[in-house]
Design a protein around this motif. Structure first.
Motif, PDB file in Angstrom:
ATOM      1  N   TYR A  24      31.146  26.333  39.396  1.00 36.75           N
ATOM      2  CA  TYR A  24      30.643  26.083  40.746  1.00 36.75           C
ATOM      3  C   TYR A  24      29.645  24.934  40.782  1.00 36.75           C
ATOM      4  N   SER A  25      29.381  24.312  39.638  1.00 39.21           N
ATOM      5  CA  SER A  25      28.427  23.207  39.587  1.00 39.21           C
ATOM      6  C   SER A  25      28.942  22.032  40.397  1.00 39.21           C
ATOM      7  N   GLY A  26      28.028  21.395  41.098  1.00 41.87           N
ATOM      8  CA  GLY A  26      28.398  20.275  41.948  1.00 41.87           C
ATOM      9  C   GLY A  26      28.419  18.956  41.212  1.00 41.87           C
ATOM     10  N   SER A  27      28.814  17.920  41.910  1.00 39.30           N
ATOM     11  CA  SER A  27      28.894  16.589  41.311  1.00 39.30           C
ATOM     12  C   SER A  27      27.551  15.868  41.332  1.00 39.30           C
ATOM     13  N   ASN A  28      26.543  16.450  41.939  1.00 38.31           N
ATOM     14  CA  ASN A  28      25.229  15.811  42.035  1.00 38.31           C
ATOM     15  C   ASN A  28      24.293  16.244  40.914  1.00 38.31           C
ATOM     16  N   ASN A  29      24.842  16.599  39.781  1.00 38.09           N
ATOM     17  CA  ASN A  29      24.088  17.057  38.603  1.00 38.09           C
ATOM     18  C   ASN A  29      23.342  18.357  38.861  1.00 38.09           C
ATOM     19  N   GLY A  30      23.744  19.144  39.832  1.00 38.77           N
ATOM     20  CA  GLY A  30      23.153  20.443  40.090  1.00 38.77           C
ATOM     21  C   GLY A  30      23.861  21.498  39.273  1.00 38.77           C
ATOM     22  N   CYS A  31      23.820  21.357  37.961  1.00 41.45           N
ATOM     23  CA  CYS A  31      24.618  22.209  37.086  1.00 41.45           C
ATOM     24  C   CYS A  31      23.757  23.239  36.359  1.00 41.45           C
ATOM     25  N   VAL A  32      24.338  24.395  36.135  1.00 39.39           N
ATOM     26  CA  VAL A  32      23.716  25.404  35.296  1.00 39.39           C
ATOM     27  C   VAL A  32      24.709  25.822  34.222  1.00 39.39           C
ATOM     28  N   GLU A  33      24.159  26.307  33.125  1.00 39.38           N
ATOM     29  CA  GLU A  33      24.975  26.825  32.037  1.00 39.38           C
ATOM     30  C   GLU A  33      24.617  28.288  31.823  1.00 39.38           C
ATOM     31  N   HIS A  34      25.592  29.062  31.389  1.00 38.95           N
ATOM     32  CA  HIS A  34      25.431  30.485  31.142  1.00 38.95           C
ATOM     33  C   HIS A  34      25.912  30.788  29.732  1.00 38.95           C
ATOM     34  N   ALA A  35      25.258  31.730  29.093  1.00 40.70           N
ATOM     35  CA  ALA A  35      25.686  32.185  27.769  1.00 40.70           C
ATOM     36  C   ALA A  35      25.473  33.690  27.659  1.00 40.70           C
ATOM     37  N   ILE A  36      26.409  34.359  27.009  1.00 40.71           N
ATOM     38  CA  ILE A  36      26.219  35.755  26.632  1.00 40.71           C
ATOM     39  C   ILE A  36      25.758  35.729  25.181  1.00 40.71           C
ATOM     40  N   THR A  38      24.232  37.152  21.419  1.00 34.18           N
ATOM     41  CA  THR A  38      24.672  38.166  20.464  1.00 34.18           C
ATOM     42  C   THR A  38      23.989  39.509  20.697  1.00 34.18           C
ATOM     43  N   SER A  39      22.817  39.490  21.315  1.00 36.50           N
ATOM     44  CA  SER A  39      22.093  40.729  21.622  1.00 36.50           C
ATOM     45  C   SER A  39      22.662  41.431  22.849  1.00 36.50           C
ATOM     46  N   GLY A  40      23.575  40.754  23.555  1.00 36.36           N
ATOM     47  CA  GLY A  40      24.126  41.299  24.790  1.00 36.36           C
ATOM     48  C   GLY A  40      23.423  40.795  26.030  1.00 36.36           C
ATOM     49  N   HIS A  41      22.283  40.144  25.853  1.00 33.69           N
ATOM     50  CA  HIS A  41      21.569  39.556  26.977  1.00 33.69           C
ATOM     51  C   HIS A  41      22.352  38.365  27.520  1.00 33.69           C
ATOM     52  N   HIS A  42      22.036  37.981  28.736  1.00 34.40           N
ATOM     53  CA  HIS A  42      22.622  36.794  29.358  1.00 34.40           C
ATOM     54  C   HIS A  42      21.521  35.755  29.495  1.00 34.40           C
ATOM     55  N   ALA A  43      21.886  34.496  29.368  1.00 34.20           N
ATOM     56  CA  ALA A  43      20.921  33.410  29.504  1.00 34.20           C
ATOM     57  C   ALA A  43      21.488  32.357  30.456  1.00 34.20           C
ATOM     58  N   VAL A  44      20.587  31.740  31.206  1.00 34.32           N
ATOM     59  CA  VAL A  44      20.952  30.685  32.155  1.00 34.32           C
ATOM     60  C   VAL A  44      19.965  29.547  31.967  1.00 34.32           C
ATOM     61  N   ARG A  45      20.494  28.307  31.977  1.00 34.21           N
ATOM     62  CA  ARG A  45      19.610  27.142  31.857  1.00 34.21           C
ATOM     63  C   ARG A  45      20.125  25.995  32.716  1.00 34.21           C
ATOM     64  N   ASP A  46      19.247  25.052  32.968  1.00 33.66           N
ATOM     65  CA  ASP A  46      19.550  23.858  33.756  1.00 33.66           C
ATOM     66  C   ASP A  46      20.110  22.796  32.821  1.00 33.66           C
ATOM     67  N   THR A  47      21.279  22.250  33.132  1.00 35.03           N
ATOM     68  CA  THR A  47      21.884  21.249  32.243  1.00 35.03           C
ATOM     69  C   THR A  47      21.178  19.898  32.311  1.00 35.03           C
ATOM     70  N   LYS A  48      20.423  19.640  33.390  1.00 37.66           N
ATOM     71  CA  LYS A  48      19.721  18.358  33.505  1.00 37.66           C
ATOM     72  C   LYS A  48      18.557  18.260  32.537  1.00 37.66           C
ATOM     73  N   ASP A  49      17.914  19.378  32.238  1.00 37.42           N
ATOM     74  CA  ASP A  49      16.766  19.361  31.337  1.00 37.42           C
ATOM     75  C   ASP A  49      16.732  20.647  30.520  1.00 37.42           C
ATOM     76  N   ARG A  50      17.494  20.654  29.455  1.00 41.22           N
ATOM     77  CA  ARG A  50      17.598  21.847  28.608  1.00 41.22           C
ATOM     78  C   ARG A  50      16.297  22.162  27.888  1.00 41.22           C
TER      79      ARG A  50
END
Length: 74
Positions: A24-36, A38-50
């Motif tokens: 669902y990330s847009g073309s204006n660099n409004g992107c997020v990344e998601h990861a599951i 190993t602990s089962g937790h979920h993580a979300v971060r901004d792709t513009k500034d990791r």
């Protein structure tokens, strides 16, 4: 840097995570990344500034978020 939203997640776990860019990330660099993690937790971060770190969530917190988005209550 870790931005904690849930219980502690190690820096190593975040570094080893398999991150996926949202379809669902847009073309204006409004992107997020998601990861599951190993602990089962979920993580979300901004792709513009990791370097800002990631927000982490327990499985229950993540499910509550997804449910709220899907049913329009968020």
């Amino acid at each position: 840097m870790i931005e904690e939203s849930a219980s502690s997640v190690s820096e190593t776990e975040l570094e080893r995570a398999r991150w996926h860019k949202s379809t669902y990330s847009g073309s204006n660099n409004g992107c997020v990344e998601h990861a599951i993690l190993t602990s089962g937790h979920h993580a979300v971060r901004d792709t513009k500034d990791r370097t800002l770190g990631a927000h982490t969530f327990t499985p229950a917190q993540w499910q509550a978020f997804v449910t709220a988005v899907r049913d329009g209550s968020l």
